[in-house]
Design a protein around this motif. Structure first.
Motif, PDB file in Angstrom:
ATOM      1  N   TYR A  74       0.826  -1.193   0.000  1.00 58.57           N
ATOM      2  CA  TYR A  74       0.000   0.000   0.000  1.00 58.57           C
ATOM      3  C   TYR A  74       0.869   1.254   0.000  1.00 58.57           C
ATOM      4  O   TYR A  74       1.865   1.326   0.723  1.00 58.57           O
ATOM      5  CB  TYR A  74      -0.907   0.029   1.235  1.00 58.57           C
ATOM      6  CG  TYR A  74      -1.802  -1.177   1.365  1.00 58.57           C
ATOM      7  CD1 TYR A  74      -3.067  -1.193   0.802  1.00 58.57           C
ATOM      8  CD2 TYR A  74      -1.365  -2.310   2.040  1.00 58.57           C
ATOM      9  CE1 TYR A  74      -3.886  -2.305   0.907  1.00 58.57           C
ATOM     10  CE2 TYR A  74      -2.169  -3.431   2.155  1.00 58.57           C
ATOM     11  CZ  TYR A  74      -3.429  -3.425   1.584  1.00 58.57           C
ATOM     12  OH  TYR A  74      -4.238  -4.517   1.685  1.00 58.57           O
ATOM     13  N   SER A  75       0.444   2.245  -0.782  1.00 57.55           N
ATOM     14  CA  SER A  75       1.063   3.567  -0.715  1.00 57.55           C
ATOM     15  C   SER A  75       0.384   4.363   0.383  1.00 57.55           C
ATOM     16  O   SER A  75      -0.667   3.974   0.907  1.00 57.55           O
ATOM     17  CB  SER A  75       0.905   4.286  -2.050  1.00 57.55           C
ATOM     18  OG  SER A  75      -0.476   4.554  -2.304  1.00 57.55           O
ATOM     19  N   ALA A  76       0.973   5.515   0.731  1.00 55.95           N
ATOM     20  CA  ALA A  76       0.378   6.369   1.763  1.00 55.95           C
ATOM     21  C   ALA A  76      -1.005   6.856   1.329  1.00 55.95           C
ATOM     22  O   ALA A  76      -1.943   6.912   2.134  1.00 55.95           O
ATOM     23  CB  ALA A  76       1.300   7.549   2.043  1.00 55.95           C
ATOM     24  N   ALA A  77      -1.153   7.186   0.042  1.00 55.40           N
ATOM     25  CA  ALA A  77      -2.451   7.659  -0.459  1.00 55.40           C
ATOM     26  C   ALA A  77      -3.497   6.554  -0.398  1.00 55.40           C
ATOM     27  O   ALA A  77      -4.654   6.787  -0.028  1.00 55.40           O
ATOM     28  CB  ALA A  77      -2.290   8.168  -1.890  1.00 55.40           C
ATOM     29  N   TYR A  95      -3.517   4.036   1.655  1.00 52.10           N
ATOM     30  CA  TYR A  95      -3.849   3.802   3.056  1.00 52.10           C
ATOM     31  C   TYR A  95      -4.873   4.834   3.539  1.00 52.10           C
ATOM     32  O   TYR A  95      -5.846   4.496   4.225  1.00 52.10           O
ATOM     33  CB  TYR A  95      -2.584   3.881   3.905  1.00 52.10           C
ATOM     34  CG  TYR A  95      -2.812   3.574   5.364  1.00 52.10           C
ATOM     35  CD1 TYR A  95      -2.767   2.272   5.836  1.00 52.10           C
ATOM     36  CD2 TYR A  95      -3.114   4.590   6.257  1.00 52.10           C
ATOM     37  CE1 TYR A  95      -2.997   1.990   7.162  1.00 52.10           C
ATOM     38  CE2 TYR A  95      -3.351   4.320   7.582  1.00 52.10           C
ATOM     39  CZ  TYR A  95      -3.286   3.018   8.036  1.00 52.10           C
ATOM     40  OH  TYR A  95      -3.531   2.738   9.353  1.00 52.10           O
ATOM     41  N   LEU A  96      -4.660   6.100   3.169  1.00 48.67           N
ATOM     42  CA  LEU A  96      -5.594   7.155   3.585  1.00 48.67           C
ATOM     43  C   LEU A  96      -6.983   6.893   3.013  1.00 48.67           C
ATOM     44  O   LEU A  96      -7.995   7.048   3.719  1.00 48.67           O
ATOM     45  CB  LEU A  96      -5.078   8.508   3.118  1.00 48.67           C
ATOM     46  CG  LEU A  96      -5.903   9.733   3.543  1.00 48.67           C
ATOM     47  CD1 LEU A  96      -4.995  10.924   3.817  1.00 48.67           C
ATOM     48  CD2 LEU A  96      -6.927  10.120   2.462  1.00 48.67           C
ATOM     49  N   THR A 117      -7.548  11.168  12.533  1.00 45.45           N
ATOM     50  CA  THR A 117      -6.550  11.164  11.466  1.00 45.45           C
ATOM     51  C   THR A 117      -7.162  11.808  10.227  1.00 45.45           C
ATOM     52  O   THR A 117      -8.396  11.946  10.131  1.00 45.45           O
ATOM     53  CB  THR A 117      -6.130   9.725  11.129  1.00 45.45           C
ATOM     54  OG1 THR A 117      -7.275   9.013  10.615  1.00 45.45           O
ATOM     55  CG2 THR A 117      -5.597   9.001  12.362  1.00 45.45           C
ATOM     56  N   ASN A 158      -2.430  -0.907  11.391  1.00 45.15           N
ATOM     57  CA  ASN A 158      -1.975   0.437  11.723  1.00 45.15           C
ATOM     58  C   ASN A 158      -0.760   0.314  12.631  1.00 45.15           C
ATOM     59  O   ASN A 158      -0.885  -0.130  13.769  1.00 45.15           O
ATOM     60  CB  ASN A 158      -3.095   1.205  12.429  1.00 45.15           C
ATOM     61  CG  ASN A 158      -2.724   2.652  12.695  1.00 45.15           C
ATOM     62  OD1 ASN A 158      -1.595   2.959  13.057  1.00 45.15           O
ATOM     63  ND2 ASN A 158      -3.686   3.533  12.537  1.00 45.15           N
TER      64      ASN A 158
END
Length: 373
Positions: A204-207, A209-210, A271, A317
Motif C-alpha cells: 500500500y502507498s500512503a495515499a 492507506y488514507l 486522522t 496500523n
C-alpha cells in the motif's frame, strides 16, 4: 404536566422485549470479558472459595475498582427493569442486585480455574456496588422515564414499534460499545484479518492507506445512518438520532484512546483519513436518507459488507500495534478483548438481522407519520 400513556401503550411498554434483549446481550459480554482468554483451565491449588475471606489485595488499583463498579451499573439497571411491572419495585430492586451478585460470585469462582485470572472478593464487592447503583436508578427513574414514561413516549412518537426495532436498538447499543475498542480504525468493525494470511501479500502507498481508512469510516457511518433510517418514522427523527449516535461514538472513541493506552492520547482516532471518512459518509447517506424501511435496511447491509471488505484489505496500523504493547494492565485487556470480539462480528449480526427481522415485515406496526418517498 405530561399526559399519561394510554393503557394499550403502557401494556406495549411492559411487553416490549427490548430490555430483555439488552440484558441478555450485556450479561454475555460481561461474562466474556471476565473469563477471557478461556484457555488453560486447571483446578486451583487452594480452595475455590478461599478468595471470599482474603484481605484487600495489594495489586488492586483505582482504575480496576472504577471499572468493576461501572461495568455492573447497566447490569443492575437492566435486571431490575426486567422485573419491574411484574413484582413490586422494591422486590425488583432486590432481585436485580441478587442476580448480579450471584453472577459476580459465579464468575469469580470460575476465574479460580483460569491461571491468567485472579479471583477477588473486592471484585464481588465492587460489582455489587455497581449493580446496586443501577438498581437504584431503575427504582427511581425506571417506571416514570423508561418502561412507560418519557423515553417510551419518544420511542412511540419517533420510531416504529415491533421486534425488528427492538433488535435494531440492541445492535446500535452494541455498535456504541465497539467504539470503546481503541485499537480499531474509526468505525472499523468486521476485522477478521487473523483468518487471512499476510493480508494477501498486498502493498500500500500512503495515499491508498488514507483512502482505505476514509472508506472504512464513510461506509460504516452511512450504514449506521441507514439502519437508523429503517426504524425511524421521519427524516427529522433519523437526522437527530444519527447526529446524537455519531457524537456519542466519537466521545467513546476518545475515552478509549485516553484510558486504554499509556500515554493516553484522546486524538488517537483523529486522522486525516477518519475526518475525510466522516464527511464522505454523510455525503453518501444524505441523498438516500428517505429510502423506505426495507430499502434503507438493505442499503445498511450493503454499506457494512463493503466496509468489512475494506477493513480486511487494509494493513495493520503500525501506531496502534505499537500502542497495544503498552496497554494498561488490570481488567483492561479482558475488556479490550471483549470489545474486539464484538467489533469483529458486529456486521455479521446486522446481516442476520436483515435476513430475519428487517423492518417492513408484516409483524411490524405501520409507519404512521413517515413521509412518502
Amino acid at each position: 404536566m405530561s399526559a399519561s400513556l394510554p393503557d394499550s401503550s403502557a401494556r406495549y411498554a411492559r411487553s416490549s422485549r427490548l430490555v430483555a434483549y439488552l440484558a441478555v446481550a450485556y450479561l454475555l459480554l460481561v461474562a466474556y470479558a471476565s473469563l477471557y482468554p478461556f484457555s488453560e483451565w486447571a483446578a486451583p491449588n487452594d480452595e475455590a472459595a478461599r478468595f471470599l475471606f482474603a484481605g484487600w489485595p495489594s495489586y488492586i488499583v483505582a482504575s480496576d475498582v472504577a471499572l468493576n463498579v461501572l461495568a455492573y451499573v447497566p447490569l443492575g439497571l437492566l435486571l431490575t427493569l426486567l422485573w419491574m411491572g411484574h413484582v413490586p419495585r422494591w422486590v425488583a430492586v432486590a432481585l436485580g442486585v441478587i442476580a448480579a451478585l450471584l453472577l459476580s460470585l459465579s464468575i469469580e469462582f470460575a476465574q479460580g480455574y483460569l491461571p491468567t485470572r485472579i479471583s477477588s472478593n473486592v471484585d464481588v464487592l465492587t460489582n455489587s456496588i455497581g449493580a446496586l447503583w443501577g438498581a437504584a436508578a431503575a427504582r427511581v427513574w425506571g417506571e416514570r422515564r423508561l418502561l412507560s414514561g418519557d423515553l417510551h413516549r419518544l420511542r412511540q412518537q419517533h420510531f416504529r414499534t415491533g421486534a425488528s426495532t427492538d433488535v435494531a436498538f440492541v445492535l446500535l447499543a452494541l455498535w456504541l460499545l465497539t467504539q470503546l475498542n481503541a485499537e480499531i480504525r474509526l468505525f472499523g468493525n468486521g476485522d477478521l484479518r487473523h483468518l487471512i494470511p499476510d493480508n494477501l501479500g498486498m502493498r500500500y502507498s500512503a495515499a491508498a492507506y488514507l483512502l482505505l481508512e476514509a472508506g472504512v469510516a464513510a461506509l460504516n457511518f452511512a450504514g449506521v445512518a441507514f439502519l437508523i433510517g429503517a426504524i425511524a418514522r421521519s427524516f427529522a427523527a433519523t437526522a437527530v438520532s444519527v447526529t446524537a449516535l455519531i457524537l456519542t461514538a466519537l466521545m467513546l472513541k476518545t475515552i478509549a484512546s485516553m484510558a486504554l493506552f499509556i500515554p493516553g492520547n484522546p486524538g488517537l482516532w483523529l486522522t486525516p483519513g477518519s475526518v475525510l471518512g466522516l464527511v464522505a459518509g454523510m455525503m453518501l447517506w444524505l441523498p438516500l436518507a428517505r429510502l423506505s424501511p426495507v430499502r434503507s435496511t438493505r442499503a445498511a447491509a450493503i454499506c457494512f459488507a463493503a466496509g468489512v471488505l475494506l477493513v480486511n484489505l487494509a494493513p495493520e496500523n503500525p501506531y496502534l500495534v505499537a500502542a497495544l504493547q503498552i496497554m494498561r494492565r488490570g481488567h483492561f485487556p479482558g475488556f479490550n478483548a471483549m470489545t474486539g470480539l464484538l467489533s469483529s462480528w458486529w456486521p455479521f449480526m446486522v446481516f442476520a438481522y436483515v435476513v430475519f427481522l428487517q423492518p417492513g415485515n408484516s409483524g411490524d406496526r405501520p409507519d404512521a407519520g413517515r413521509p412518502a418517498n
